[in-house]
Motif scaffolding. Structure first.
Motif: not given
Length: 624
Positions: A348-354, A386-387, A391-394, A458-459
Motif C-alpha cells: 500500500d502507499a503507506d509502505a512508502l509514506t510512513d 532525498d525525495i 516530500f515530508c517537508l512539502q 513518480s521517478s
C-alpha cells in the motif's frame, strides 16, 4: 558419525559435462530437497546414492523412486490400451532370486521382498494398517512367486483380495514404511514420498520418518533424504530445521543451504517468523520469485487477476504470499533472500509514506546503485531518502494548500486519531497527487511545487519497480475495485471476493486498464511468457497458405486444396479447411480452423492471391 558434516554429491551419472558435483551439509537425520519440477532434485538424490557409501557404518543404502509402483501397472491398468480385462489377480512381486537384491531394487518389489524376509517389519506395518485403515496385509509365496493380499478387518467377510485392487496410496505407504523400519538400511533416499497420499497421511508418514531419522550408528536410526513438492514434509519452526533444507533451482547451479550460525538467524524477529510459518509461507519455498502482499484481500485479487489474464503465476516460478501487515515485509524479505529466493512486494502507499524501512530492503541491493547510476544518481539510498525527505517537508510546510481535498480520501477518513496526524497527511496527500490530473494540481496554491514533488515521487516509484518493490499509487488495493465498495477491515476479504466475481466477467482489455498497477508486479515475478496458441499455429498455417496461394486459380476445387495441404503437412493438415473464393476478378484463399479446443480468434482468414500471406495471417491472428 556426528552432525554437521559435509558431503560432495557425485553427479557423474548425469552424463552432462557441464554438470558439476555439488556440496551440501548434513545437519541432522532428515535432509529435504525442495524446488520446482526440473530443478535436479532426483539427480541429487541419485548422486547421494553413490556419495554416501563411506557413511554407511556397514549398513545398506536404499533409494525409493517416485515411480515405485511401476512394476504393478501391468496388473492395475490397461497399459497397452487393447481394452482387455485388467489382470488384478495375477499381481506378483518377483521370485526367490529377487530377495537377495531387495536393497538395490528401487521399487515396491524391494520392499515386499523385505516383508517376506523380516517378520518383525511385517508386524509393524500390519499393526498400523489394522489400527489406522482397518486393513490387514498378507505376504504369500505361491508357486515360487511372491504375492501380496489385503483383507478388510471391519467387514463381515474376511476374504482377502489381490494387492492390485488396493488403493495406490496404501501401497505407497507400505513401500515406504517397509524401507523406513528396515534396520539393515543405514541411509534411505525417498523421491516424492507424497505420491498418492492425502495431506493427513503425509503428516502421519513424516512422523514415522522422524522416529527413525538420526545417526546411522545408533540402533534403529538412519540418515534420511527426501525430495518433495509437498509442504506437509516441510517443518520450519526453528533455524536448525531450516538449515536441513536444500533449495534447488537448476542442476547447473549450486543448491542453497543456510548457515544457522549466521548472525541474521540469531535475531528474535526472524526466529519468531520461523516459529509461526504457515502453509502459505511454506508454498513460497518451492518458487523462485515470491510476490509478498499485505493480506488476504490482496492475495485474493492478485490471484484472480493472474487467472483471468492467464499469467500462470505459480507455474512460472512465483507465489503470491500474504504477510501479516506491512511491518512484516522486511523480515520476510530477509528470510527469502537468505534461502536463495528473489522476493518482490506489492505494498500500500503507506509502505512508502510512513518511512523508508520497507523500501530500504530494495535500495540497499547491490543492483540498486547500478540502476541509480543510470539515472544520474550516485547512491540509491540517498536518491530515495532525498525525495522522501522533500516530500515530508512539502507536507509539513504546505499541507493547508491541499488539506480540504486530501481529507476526502480513505486514508484521512479512516485514520487512527490516536496516532500522529502527519501520518494521515502524508498518506492522503500521496494518494491525492497520484489520482489527480496534473493540470488540476497546478491550479492549487504552490501548484508547481506539488507537481514537482509528484514527478520526483513518480521517478522513485518507477525506480523501485525495477528492483521488485511496487507501491500502489491509489493507496490500497480496494481503491482499484470496480465492482465492490470498500468495506471495513473485517469485511475486506468479503469485498475482495465480490470484486473477483465482477472482474472475472469483464473484458480483458478493461481488466488490464483498471488493474494495471497490480498486474505489473505479477508479471515481474512471473518468468513465463504469455501462452498464445495462435503463435504455435501460425507456422503450420503459413506452410499451407503460401504454396496454396501460388497454385490457386478460379477452377481450383476444395479437394485439390485438401490433397495439397495433406501432401505438405500430413495429418496436421486436418486442422484447416481450405477453399477457393472468387469475387469478380479477384481470387481468395479462405482458411477455416477445424478445432473446438484451440483458443484462437481471427478465423476464417481470407487471403487475396498476390497478397503477402505473412502479413495477412499476422494481422488476422493479432500477431506481430
Amino acid at each position: 558419525m556426528t552432525f554437521p558434516f559435509d558431503i560432495t554429491i557425485n553427479l557423474s551419472q548425469s552424463r552432462i559435462k557441464e554438470v558439476q558435483n555439488k556440496k551440501i551439509t548434513i545437519h541432522n537425520g532428515i535432509t529435504t530437497f525442495l524446488g520446482p519440477n526440473g530443478a535436479g532434485k532426483t539427480q541429487l538424490l541419485r548422486g547421494l546414492k553413490v556419495s554416501l557409501n563411506s557413511h554407511l557404518n556397514g549398513k545398506k543404502i536404499r533409494y525409493v523412486s517416485a515411480g515405485r509402483l511401476s512394476p504393478m501397472e501391468s496388473y492395475r491398468s490397461d497399459n497397452q490400451g487393447y481394452g482387455n480385462t485388467i489382470q488384478f489377480d495375477n499381481a506378483q512381486f518377483g521370485d526367490k532370486s529377487a530377495v537377495s537384491r531387495r536393497h538395490k531394487n528401487e521399487t515396491i518389489l524391494g520392499d515386499i521382498a523385505t516383508l517376506s524376509e523380516r517378520a518383525d517389519i511385517l508386524i509393524k506395518i500390519q499393526e498400523r494398517l489394522r489400527k489406522l485403515f482397518n486393513r490387514d496385509v498378507i505376504i504369500d509365496w505361491d508357486g515360487g512367486m511372491l504375492k501380496v493380499f489385503f483383507a478388510r478387518i471391519d467387514s463381515d467377510s474376511s476374504e482377502s483380495y489381490s494387492s492390485a485392487r488396493e488403493a495406490s496410496g496404501l501401497l505407497h505407504l507400505v513401500s515406504i514404511l517397509a524401507a523406513l523400519y528396515d534396520d539393515e538400511v543405514g541411509c534411505l533416499l525417498i523421491d516424492e514420498p507424497e505420491v498418492s497420499l492425502h495431506p493427513q497421511l503425509q503428516a502421519f508418514l513424516l512422523e514415522e520418518i522422524k522416529k527413525v531419522a538420526g545417526r546411522n550408528n545408533e540402533i534403529g536410526k538412519k540418515l534420511i533424504f527426501i525430495s518433495t513438492h509437498s509442504t506437509e514434509f516441510v517443518e520450519l519452526s526453528s533455524v536448525q530445521q531450516l538449515a536441513s533444507i536444500v533449495f534447488c533451482k537448476d542442476i547447473f547451479e549450486n543448491p542453497v543451504q543456510i548457515d544457522p550460525s549466521l548472525g541474521e538467524f540469531q535475531g528474535k524477529k526472524l526466529q519468531a517468523l520461523l516459529a509461526r510459518l504457515g502453509q502459505e509461507h511454506k508454498l513460497a519455498l518451492f518458487c523462485h520469485k515470491p510476490l509478498l502482499v499485505e493480506g488476504p484481500s490482496d492475495q485474493i485479487i492478485c490471484s484472480a487477476i493472474s487467472r483471468k489474464l492467464s499469467l500462470n503465476t505459480e507455474a512460472a516460478g512465483s507465489q503470491i504470499l500474504p504477510v501479516t501487515g506491512k511491518g512484516q515485509f522486511p523480515v520476510v524479505i530477509k528470510l527469502m533472500r537468505l534461502i536463495g529466493k528473489e522476493p518482490s512486494i506489492l505494498g500500500d502507499a503507506d509502505a512508502l509514506t510512513d518511512g523508508l524501512d520497507i523500501i530500504s530492503s530494495f535500495t540497499t541491493l547491490s543492483s540498486a546503485n547500478n540502476l541509480a547510476n543510470e539515472l544520474g544518481h550516485r547512491d540509491a539510498s540517498k536518491f530515495a531518502r532525498d525525495i522522501y525527505n522533500d516530500f515530508c517537508l512539502q507536507i509539513s510546510e504546505h499541507w493547508n494548500d491541499i488539506s480540504s481535498l486530501c481529507k476526502k480520501h480513505y486514508y484521512w477518513v479512516n485514520r487512527d486519531k490516536e496516532k500522529e496526524e502527519i501520518i494521515a497527511q502524508k498518506r492522503s496527500a500521496f494518494c491525492w497527487l497520484f489520482n489527480t490530473d496534473n493540470e488540476i494540481i497546478k491550479t492549487q496554491p504552490n501548484g508547481e511545487s506539488w507537481l514537482t514533488i509528484k514527478n520526483r515521487l513518480s521517478s522513485l516509484l518507477d525506480f523501485l519497480e525495477k528492483l521488485g518493490c511496487f507501491i500502489l499509487r491509489k493507496g490500497t488495493i480496494e481503491a482499484y475495485y470496480q465492482h465492490s465498495e470498500t468495506l471495513t477491515n473485517d469485511e475486506k476479504p468479503n469485498a475482495a471476493s465480490y470484486e473477483v466475481n465482477g472482474l472475472m466477467d469483464e473484458d480483458d482489455i478493461k481488466v488490464k486498464s483498471a488493474y494495471s498497477d497490480i498486474i505489473r508486479p505479477i508479471k515481474f515475478c512471473s518468468s513465463a511468457k504469455e501462452i498464445n496458441e495462435a503463435q504455435a499455429t501460425r507456422d503450420l498455417l503459413l506452410a499451407i497458405a503460401s504454396p496454396a496461394l501460388a497454385s490457386i486459380n478460379k477452377n481450383t476445387s476444395d479437394n485439390e486444396l485438401r490433397i495439397l495441404s495433406n501432401s505438405l503437412l500430413g495429418d496436421k493438415s486436418n486442422l484447416f479447411k481450405l477453399s477457393c473464393i472468387v469475387e469478380r476478378e479477384d481470387i481468395f484463399l479462405n482458411i477455416e480452423l477445424l478445432s473446438n479446443i484451440l483458443d484462437i480468434n481471427g478465423f476464417p482468414i481470407k487471403i487475396k492471391k498476390g497478397a503477402n500471406p505473412i502479413e495477412v495471417v499476422n494481422n488476422s491472428l493479432g500477431l506481430k
